[in-house]
Scaffold this motif. Sequence first.
Motif, PDB file in Angstrom:
ATOM      1  N   TYR A 172      41.197  37.849  39.460  1.00 34.90           N
ATOM      2  CA  TYR A 172      39.945  37.935  38.901  1.00 34.90           C
ATOM      3  C   TYR A 172      39.282  39.030  39.674  1.00 34.90           C
ATOM      4  O   TYR A 172      39.260  39.318  41.070  1.00 34.90           O
ATOM      5  N   GLU A 173      38.657  39.766  38.859  1.00 34.07           N
ATOM      6  CA  GLU A 173      37.844  41.215  39.503  1.00 34.07           C
ATOM      7  C   GLU A 173      36.360  40.936  39.048  1.00 34.07           C
ATOM      8  O   GLU A 173      36.037  40.938  37.805  1.00 34.07           O
ATOM      9  N   LYS A 174      35.635  40.808  40.052  1.00 37.45           N
ATOM     10  CA  LYS A 174      34.013  40.989  39.528  1.00 37.45           C
ATOM     11  C   LYS A 174      33.704  41.850  38.894  1.00 37.45           C
ATOM     12  O   LYS A 174      34.086  43.186  39.128  1.00 37.45           O
ATOM     13  N   PRO A 175      32.978  41.767  37.703  1.00 34.94           N
ATOM     14  CA  PRO A 175      32.497  42.790  36.824  1.00 34.94           C
ATOM     15  C   PRO A 175      31.536  43.747  37.630  1.00 34.94           C
ATOM     16  O   PRO A 175      30.679  43.221  38.508  1.00 34.94           O
ATOM     17  N   ASP A 186      43.794  34.079  52.243  1.00 31.58           N
ATOM     18  CA  ASP A 186      42.968  34.675  51.586  1.00 31.58           C
ATOM     19  C   ASP A 186      43.490  35.030  50.088  1.00 31.58           C
ATOM     20  O   ASP A 186      43.968  36.242  49.780  1.00 31.58           O
ATOM     21  N   VAL A 187      43.647  34.030  49.337  1.00 36.76           N
ATOM     22  CA  VAL A 187      44.572  34.311  48.038  1.00 36.76           C
ATOM     23  C   VAL A 187      43.389  34.456  47.067  1.00 36.76           C
ATOM     24  O   VAL A 187      42.694  33.687  46.994  1.00 36.76           O
ATOM     25  N   PRO A 188      43.602  35.648  46.204  1.00 34.30           N
ATOM     26  CA  PRO A 188      42.532  35.879  45.098  1.00 34.30           C
ATOM     27  C   PRO A 188      42.418  34.777  44.089  1.00 34.30           C
ATOM     28  O   PRO A 188      43.403  34.127  43.751  1.00 34.30           O
ATOM     29  N   PHE A 189      41.203  34.608  43.523  1.00 30.33           N
ATOM     30  CA  PHE A 189      41.316  33.637  42.305  1.00 30.33           C
ATOM     31  C   PHE A 189      42.023  34.142  41.122  1.00 30.33           C
ATOM     32  O   PHE A 189      41.923  35.583  40.971  1.00 30.33           O
ATOM     33  N   PRO A 190      42.454  33.282  40.318  1.00 29.97           N
ATOM     34  CA  PRO A 190      43.094  33.877  38.997  1.00 29.97           C
ATOM     35  C   PRO A 190      42.142  34.367  38.050  1.00 29.97           C
ATOM     36  O   PRO A 190      40.784  34.005  38.288  1.00 29.97           O
ATOM     37  N   ASP A 191      42.509  35.518  37.289  1.00 21.85           N
ATOM     38  CA  ASP A 191      41.754  35.811  36.185  1.00 21.85           C
ATOM     39  C   ASP A 191      41.422  34.782  34.981  1.00 21.85           C
ATOM     40  O   ASP A 191      40.222  34.925  34.314  1.00 21.85           O
TER      41      ASP A 191
END
Length: 86
Positions: A79-82, A19-24
Amino acid sequence: MSALEELRTLLEAVVEAIDVPFPDTGADVETYRALLDRRAGLAVIVARAALAEEPDAYGWNAAYLRRKVEEHPVAYRAYEKPEAGQ
């Protein structure tokens, strides 16, 4: 810990590994892919080893996977969802 609890612990460790977060930014996509590939490979190795062993070793396999994942941390901004309205 029961075999079922140890299996759950192992499954949690596998999910944590992949569960690796997507990059910004797009500039970090290759880093993300390499990290995901490395961690997925570790998860497969550990899962195969667990399947070849007795269920009472699942906890050890989970701990081993978590230690190996710590050696490959996320080294980019995720990446953080707005929030709505932004």
